[in-house]
Design a protein around this motif. Structure first.
Motif, mmCIF file in Angstrom:
data_model
loop_
_atom_site.group_PDB
_atom_site.id
_atom_site.type_symbol
_atom_site.label_atom_id
_atom_site.label_comp_id
_atom_site.label_asym_id
_atom_site.label_seq_id
_atom_site.Cartn_x
_atom_site.Cartn_y
_atom_site.Cartn_z
ATOM 1 N N GLU A 62 1.276 -1.443 -0.068
ATOM 2 C CA GLU A 62 -0.377 0.277 0.452
ATOM 3 C C GLU A 62 0.880 1.357 -0.045
ATOM 4 O OE1 GLU A 62 -3.331 -0.465 -0.801
ATOM 5 O OE2 GLU A 62 -3.174 -2.577 -0.331
ATOM 6 N N GLU A 63 1.599 1.415 0.760
ATOM 7 C CA GLU A 63 2.952 2.244 0.816
ATOM 8 C C GLU A 63 4.336 2.073 0.450
ATOM 9 O OE1 GLU A 63 2.289 5.366 2.045
ATOM 10 O OE2 GLU A 63 0.478 5.402 1.613
ATOM 11 N N ALA A 64 5.351 3.291 0.435
ATOM 12 C CA ALA A 64 6.789 3.181 0.159
ATOM 13 C C ALA A 64 7.299 3.653 1.193
ATOM 14 C CB ALA A 64 7.014 3.579 -1.166
ATOM 15 N N ALA A 65 8.015 2.251 1.300
ATOM 16 C CA ALA A 65 9.528 3.102 2.537
ATOM 17 C C ALA A 65 10.537 3.963 1.310
ATOM 18 C CB ALA A 65 9.537 2.528 3.459
ATOM 19 N N ARG A 66 10.217 4.967 1.761
ATOM 20 C CA ARG A 66 12.385 5.806 1.773
ATOM 21 C C ARG A 66 13.650 5.629 2.459
ATOM 22 N NH1 ARG A 66 10.326 8.318 -2.719
ATOM 23 N NH2 ARG A 66 12.572 9.567 -2.825
ATOM 24 N N VAL A 67 14.584 5.505 2.445
ATOM 25 C CA VAL A 67 15.557 5.753 2.846
ATOM 26 C C VAL A 67 15.448 7.302 3.923
ATOM 27 C CG1 VAL A 67 18.541 7.135 2.931
ATOM 28 C CG2 VAL A 67 16.733 5.009 1.498
ATOM 29 N N GLY A 68 15.972 7.061 5.032
ATOM 30 C CA GLY A 68 16.032 7.142 6.206
ATOM 31 C C GLY A 68 14.586 6.784 7.307
ATOM 32 N N GLN A 69 13.906 6.260 6.971
ATOM 33 C CA GLN A 69 12.304 6.245 7.628
ATOM 34 C C GLN A 69 13.243 4.768 8.199
ATOM 35 O OE1 GLN A 69 9.543 5.954 4.287
ATOM 36 N NE2 GLN A 69 8.256 8.266 5.242
ATOM 37 N N ILE A 70 12.111 4.594 9.705
ATOM 38 C CA ILE A 70 11.749 3.275 10.050
ATOM 39 C C ILE A 70 10.877 2.040 9.170
ATOM 40 C CG2 ILE A 70 11.904 2.298 12.308
ATOM 41 C CD1 ILE A 70 14.449 3.714 11.778
ATOM 42 N N ILE A 71 11.361 0.670 9.033
ATOM 43 C CA ILE A 71 10.287 -0.510 8.717
ATOM 44 C C ILE A 71 10.028 -0.910 9.726
ATOM 45 C CG2 ILE A 71 10.296 -2.416 7.441
ATOM 46 C CD1 ILE A 71 9.373 -0.854 5.737
ATOM 47 N N GLU A 101 3.290 7.278 11.089
ATOM 48 C CA GLU A 101 2.624 5.838 10.683
ATOM 49 C C GLU A 101 2.122 5.238 9.378
ATOM 50 O OE1 GLU A 101 4.263 2.307 13.524
ATOM 51 O OE2 GLU A 101 2.265 2.745 14.292
ATOM 52 N N LYS A 102 2.350 4.894 9.069
ATOM 53 C CA LYS A 102 1.395 4.007 7.665
ATOM 54 C C LYS A 102 2.214 3.039 7.387
ATOM 55 C CE LYS A 102 1.373 8.512 5.117
ATOM 56 N NZ LYS A 102 1.745 9.673 4.080
ATOM 57 N N ILE A 103 0.767 2.538 7.473
ATOM 58 C CA ILE A 103 0.631 0.869 6.803
ATOM 59 C C ILE A 103 1.242 0.493 5.586
ATOM 60 C CG2 ILE A 103 -0.805 -1.039 6.598
ATOM 61 C CD1 ILE A 103 -3.361 -0.413 8.100
ATOM 62 N N VAL A 104 1.944 -0.433 5.336
ATOM 63 C CA VAL A 104 2.523 -0.533 4.305
ATOM 64 C C VAL A 104 2.019 -1.721 3.434
ATOM 65 C CG1 VAL A 104 4.745 -1.587 2.925
ATOM 66 C CG2 VAL A 104 5.091 0.008 4.685
ATOM 67 N N SER A 105 2.167 -3.221 4.348
ATOM 68 C CA SER A 105 1.415 -4.119 4.150
ATOM 69 C C SER A 105 0.981 -5.679 5.421
ATOM 70 C CB SER A 105 2.318 -5.228 3.253
ATOM 71 O OG SER A 105 1.484 -5.831 2.775
ATOM 72 N N VAL A 106 -0.204 -6.030 5.353
ATOM 73 C CA VAL A 106 -0.669 -7.032 5.940
ATOM 74 C C VAL A 106 -0.855 -7.760 5.380
ATOM 75 C CG1 VAL A 106 -2.830 -7.160 7.528
ATOM 76 C CG2 VAL A 106 -2.381 -5.102 7.200
ATOM 77 N N ALA A 107 -0.084 -9.061 6.294
ATOM 78 C CA ALA A 107 0.189 -10.223 5.011
ATOM 79 C C ALA A 107 -0.302 -11.648 5.758
ATOM 80 C CB ALA A 107 1.038 -10.368 4.521
ATOM 81 N N TYR A 108 -0.401 -12.522 5.224
ATOM 82 C CA TYR A 108 -1.067 -14.010 6.090
ATOM 83 C C TYR A 108 0.300 -14.902 5.451
ATOM 84 C CZ TYR A 108 -4.514 -11.434 7.947
ATOM 85 O OH TYR A 108 -5.308 -10.757 9.045
ATOM 86 N N ALA A 109 0.950 -15.743 6.732
ATOM 87 C CA ALA A 109 2.259 -16.337 5.762
ATOM 88 C C ALA A 109 1.911 -18.477 6.640
ATOM 89 C CB ALA A 109 3.794 -16.104 6.055
ATOM 90 N N THR A 110 2.326 -18.890 6.082
ATOM 91 C CA THR A 110 1.805 -20.721 6.365
ATOM 92 C C THR A 110 3.417 -21.219 7.024
ATOM 93 O OG1 THR A 110 -0.478 -20.818 5.784
ATOM 94 C CG2 THR A 110 0.826 -22.771 6.041
ATOM 95 N N TYR A 111 3.715 -21.883 8.242
ATOM 96 C CA TYR A 111 4.565 -21.900 8.363
ATOM 97 C C TYR A 111 4.571 -23.564 8.635
ATOM 98 C CZ TYR A 111 7.204 -17.398 7.952
ATOM 99 O OH TYR A 111 7.645 -16.562 7.205
ATOM 100 N N VAL A 112 5.527 -24.783 8.226
ATOM 101 C CA VAL A 112 4.951 -25.696 8.739
ATOM 102 C C VAL A 112 6.344 -26.469 9.620
ATOM 103 C CG1 VAL A 112 5.831 -28.869 7.535
ATOM 104 C CG2 VAL A 112 4.409 -26.541 6.901
#
Length: 305
Positions: A62-71, A101-112
């Protein structure tokens, strides 16, 4: 009794010039690696054993992060099934000067959970402490059902297309051939690319896939493409330190202001490499857009498969 509280992990990363692309924005490759690492830590914290990436649900950026910002990457086990678990991933970007603060992504992953001494590890259920925990726990089983159905529907469509032989052909005179968008790249899996058991990190494979897909898309748009989503990312088999991974990417189709690139990943050990016997370990579809010099979305040409 026997339950574990929701296992959460928070990872923070400063966006440095080495992480950025030609537009000064955080590259999707490093971000995908960080997301996988943070989610894997949460999975292993719950399982108590090593875990491997099985799949990622469709990821939207959804959003792009730039140099100097915090993820900031916050991950939490939403639900444990018998030997696998769903991990929720929330990525935000914070500007250190404004604290916005802005949302970049919300995701779901499956781990085994990896077997221990050849025996499968049965996971303990997640303890639900809040209303949000209960909601995500309930939704996880629905997402799992959709996940499994998604693959079956796709395979059925492919089988029907092969039977009918009714493939799309573009009759437009100005349609562009996709031949020149084919990109192939080979990577050698080294120890830094793998976990302590020698399995290649899923995030590293995603990062390599993003690189070849980006090059493929750039050959069509003659610009620096921006990754908007990763779709149907699933591991069909593992790879290990010493494997050669061959990535093949090509533009599948265009949709006015976006383009889909398909990537197929095949793995070879030394013997398979000599005999040309690949193991298909992954495929995914990546959607890109691109901007012109004025910052406006480029229009992609129609393509001839």
């Amino acid at each position: 009794a026997g339950q574990r509280s929701p296992m959460a992990v928070c990872m923070c990363q400063a966006v440095l010039p080495a992480h950025a692309g030609p537009r000064g924005e955080l590259g999707a490759g490093p971000l995908l690696r960080w997301m996988d690492a943070a989610a894997c830590l949460a999975a292993e914290k719950h399982a108590g054993v090593s875990c491997v990436t099985a799949s990622m649900d469709d990821i939207q950026f959804e959003e792009a992060a730039r140099v100097g910002q915090i993820i900031a990457i916050r991950t939490k086990v939403n639900r444990a099934f018998k030997t696998s678990m769903e991990v929720g991933i929330k990525v935000t970007v914070q500007d250190v000067l404004t604290n916005a603060e802005k949302i970049v992504s919300v995701a779901y992953a499956t781990y085994v959970a990896k077997p221990v001494d050849a025996e499968k590890v049965e996971l303990k259920p997640v303890q639900l402490l809040s209303a949000e925990d209960h909601l995500e726990h309930s939704l996880a089983i629905e997402r799992r059902r959709i996940r499994l159905g998604y693959v079956q529907v796709f395979q059925k469509l492919m089988q029907e297309s092969n039977k009918e032989g009714d493939f799309y052909t573009c009759e437009e005179e100005d349609a562009v051939s996709t031949d020149h968008t084919h990109v192939q790249s080979t990577e050698l899996v080294l120890p830094p690319h793998a976990n302590h058991h020698g399995n290649t990190f899923g995030g590293q494979i995603m990062a390599w896939m993003q690189t070849v897909a980006s090059i493929s898309a750039s050959r069509l748009c003659c610009s620096h493409p921006i990754l908007k989503s990763v779709n149907m990312f699933k591991f069909w088999g593992p790879s290990f330190v010493g494997d050669r991974l061959v990535f093949n990417a090509i533009v599948n189709n265009t949709f006015h202001n976006s383009v889909e690139v398909g990537v197929r990943v095949e793995a070879y050990n030394c013997e398979e490499w000599i005999k040309d016997q690949p193991r298909h370990i992954n495929s995914a579809f990546l959607i890109f857009s691109a901007l012109d010099d004025k910052g406006e979305l480029l229009t992609f040409p129609r393509v001839k498969p």
